[in-house]
Motif scaffolding. Structure first.
Motif, PDB file in Angstrom:
ATOM      1  N   MET A  12      72.848  10.076 -49.849  1.00 20.91           N
ATOM      2  CA  MET A  12      74.036   9.616 -49.128  1.00 20.91           C
ATOM      3  C   MET A  12      74.738  10.709 -48.321  1.00 20.91           C
ATOM      4  N   PRO A  13      74.937  11.937 -48.837  1.00 21.99           N
ATOM      5  CA  PRO A  13      75.603  12.944 -47.999  1.00 21.99           C
ATOM      6  C   PRO A  13      74.857  13.221 -46.692  1.00 21.99           C
ATOM      7  N   LEU A  14      73.529  13.258 -46.748  1.00 23.64           N
ATOM      8  CA  LEU A  14      72.754  13.474 -45.522  1.00 23.64           C
ATOM      9  C   LEU A  14      72.893  12.284 -44.586  1.00 23.64           C
ATOM     10  N   ALA A  15      72.874  11.071 -45.143  1.00 24.18           N
ATOM     11  CA  ALA A  15      73.027   9.877 -44.315  1.00 24.18           C
ATOM     12  C   ALA A  15      74.404   9.845 -43.667  1.00 24.18           C
ATOM     13  N   ALA A  16      75.436  10.220 -44.421  1.00 22.57           N
ATOM     14  CA  ALA A  16      76.795  10.237 -43.872  1.00 22.57           C
ATOM     15  C   ALA A  16      76.915  11.266 -42.757  1.00 22.57           C
ATOM     16  N   THR A  24      70.633   8.241 -37.220  1.00 24.06           N
ATOM     17  CA  THR A  24      70.338   7.463 -38.412  1.00 24.06           C
ATOM     18  C   THR A  24      69.519   8.317 -39.359  1.00 24.06           C
ATOM     19  N   ALA A  25      69.643   8.043 -40.637  1.00 19.07           N
ATOM     20  CA  ALA A  25      68.866   8.749 -41.653  1.00 19.07           C
ATOM     21  C   ALA A  25      67.922   7.748 -42.298  1.00 19.07           C
ATOM     22  N   THR A  26      66.719   8.189 -42.581  1.00 20.10           N
ATOM     23  CA  THR A  26      65.735   7.343 -43.225  1.00 20.10           C
ATOM     24  C   THR A  26      65.383   7.957 -44.569  1.00 20.10           C
ATOM     25  N   VAL A  27      65.433   7.156 -45.616  1.00 21.83           N
ATOM     26  CA  VAL A  27      65.046   7.614 -46.945  1.00 21.83           C
ATOM     27  C   VAL A  27      63.610   7.165 -47.171  1.00 21.83           C
ATOM     28  N   ARG A  28      62.739   8.124 -47.463  1.00 22.22           N
ATOM     29  CA  ARG A  28      61.335   7.808 -47.714  1.00 22.22           C
ATOM     30  C   ARG A  28      61.027   8.041 -49.184  1.00 22.22           C
ATOM     31  N   SER A  29      60.161   7.218 -49.724  1.00 19.09           N
ATOM     32  CA  SER A  29      59.706   7.483 -51.086  1.00 19.09           C
ATOM     33  C   SER A  29      58.561   8.488 -50.991  1.00 19.09           C
ATOM     34  N   LEU A  89      76.627  20.625 -37.477  1.00 13.73           N
ATOM     35  CA  LEU A  89      76.806  21.218 -36.149  1.00 13.73           C
ATOM     36  C   LEU A  89      77.184  20.150 -35.124  1.00 13.73           C
ATOM     37  N   GLY A  90      77.501  18.937 -35.593  1.00 12.37           N
ATOM     38  CA  GLY A  90      77.906  17.865 -34.681  1.00 12.37           C
ATOM     39  C   GLY A  90      76.820  17.442 -33.724  1.00 12.37           C
ATOM     40  N   GLY A  91      75.561  17.509 -34.182  1.00 14.20           N
ATOM     41  CA  GLY A  91      74.458  17.103 -33.316  1.00 14.20           C
ATOM     42  C   GLY A  91      74.124  18.139 -32.254  1.00 14.20           C
ATOM     43  N   ARG A  92      74.681  19.344 -32.373  1.00 14.14           N
ATOM     44  CA  ARG A  92      74.437  20.413 -31.398  1.00 14.14           C
ATOM     45  C   ARG A  92      73.575  21.486 -32.041  1.00 14.14           C
ATOM     46  N   SER A  93      72.837  22.205 -31.241  1.00 14.18           N
ATOM     47  CA  SER A  93      72.070  23.331 -31.747  1.00 14.18           C
ATOM     48  C   SER A  93      72.996  24.529 -31.865  1.00 14.18           C
ATOM     49  N   GLU A  94      72.493  25.608 -32.453  1.00 14.27           N
ATOM     50  CA  GLU A  94      73.294  26.825 -32.576  1.00 14.27           C
ATOM     51  C   GLU A  94      73.690  27.380 -31.213  1.00 14.27           C
ATOM     52  N   MET A  95      72.917  27.059 -30.183  1.00 15.62           N
ATOM     53  CA  MET A  95      73.179  27.545 -28.835  1.00 15.62           C
ATOM     54  C   MET A  95      74.144  26.640 -28.077  1.00 15.62           C
ATOM     55  N   GLY A  96      74.567  25.523 -28.705  1.00  8.24           N
ATOM     56  CA  GLY A  96      75.534  24.637 -28.078  1.00  8.24           C
ATOM     57  C   GLY A  96      74.929  23.436 -27.392  1.00  8.24           C
ATOM     58  N   GLY A  97      73.621  23.452 -27.160  1.00  4.25           N
ATOM     59  CA  GLY A  97      72.975  22.314 -26.511  1.00  4.25           C
ATOM     60  C   GLY A  97      72.682  21.224 -27.522  1.00  4.25           C
ATOM     61  N   PRO A 100      67.583  18.995 -31.231  1.00  6.50           N
ATOM     62  CA  PRO A 100      66.424  18.121 -31.116  1.00  6.50           C
ATOM     63  C   PRO A 100      66.395  17.122 -32.261  1.00  6.50           C
ATOM     64  N   ALA A 101      65.751  15.969 -32.035  1.00  8.18           N
ATOM     65  CA  ALA A 101      65.597  14.994 -33.112  1.00  8.18           C
ATOM     66  C   ALA A 101      64.878  15.680 -34.255  1.00  8.18           C
ATOM     67  N   ALA A 102      65.392  15.516 -35.448  1.00  7.22           N
ATOM     68  CA  ALA A 102      64.822  16.243 -36.572  1.00  7.22           C
ATOM     69  C   ALA A 102      64.927  15.435 -37.846  1.00  7.22           C
ATOM     70  N   TRP A 103      63.959  15.645 -38.718  1.00  2.00           N
ATOM     71  CA  TRP A 103      63.969  15.012 -40.030  1.00  2.00           C
ATOM     72  C   TRP A 103      64.960  15.747 -40.910  1.00  2.00           C
ATOM     73  N   ALA A 104      65.832  15.031 -41.584  1.00  2.00           N
ATOM     74  CA  ALA A 104      66.816  15.571 -42.528  1.00  2.00           C
ATOM     75  C   ALA A 104      67.716  16.610 -41.876  1.00  2.00           C
TER      76      ALA A 104
END
Length: 134
Positions: A12-16, A24-29, A89-97, A100-104
């Motif tokens: 849940m914390p990652l999904a939030a 969106t967050a996806t939980v995989r078994s 990071l509010g959906g931003r990279s460390e460089m401010g841009g 990228p779409a990323a798992w977890a």
């Protein structure tokens, strides 16, 4: 079932955090396999090579487990890609841009390093600048 409820609560914390960033967050078994039911070749073919996570059960600690130095001696030349969390990071990279779409909430480092180089950096007291090996 109680195990599923615990797993969902842990996720849940990652999904939030993902929802707050408009993702969106996806939980995989993750499959569980008893070590007595899988050969080394099957493990490498089905899990290690395609990088599919698996939980191995029934592992005996009766025999000596390899140390990190043993692993580096055998696999030190293996090139690995490090990842770092973008959660918070509010959906931003460390460089401010845009991140990228990323798992977890993880994104890949530019380029690769060898396992031996990473181990040497950590032995020197380096922190690998937040990068983690997955």
């Amino acid at each position: 079932d109680a195990e599923l409820a615990r797993a969902l609560a842990d996720a849940m914390p990652l999904a939030a955090a993902a929802a707050a960033e408009g993702r969106t967050a996806t939980v995989r078994s993750i499959e569980r396999r008893d070590v007595s039911s899988i050969s080394r070749e099957d493990f490498v073919r089905s899990y290690a090579s395609p990088r599919v996570p698996v939980v191995l059960t029934g592992v005996s600690t009766g025999s000596a487990l390899p140390t990190l130095e043993d692993i580096v001696r055998v696999c030190g030349a293996q090139r690995v890609t490090l990842q770092r969390s973008t959660v918070g990071l509010g959906g931003r990279s460390e460089m401010g841009g845009p991140a990228p779409a990323a798992w977890a909430g993880m994104h890949r480092a530019p380029g690769t390093t060898t396992l031996a180089e990473l181990h040497a950096e950590l032995q020197r007291g380096g922190v690998a600048d937040g990068w983690q090996l997955f």
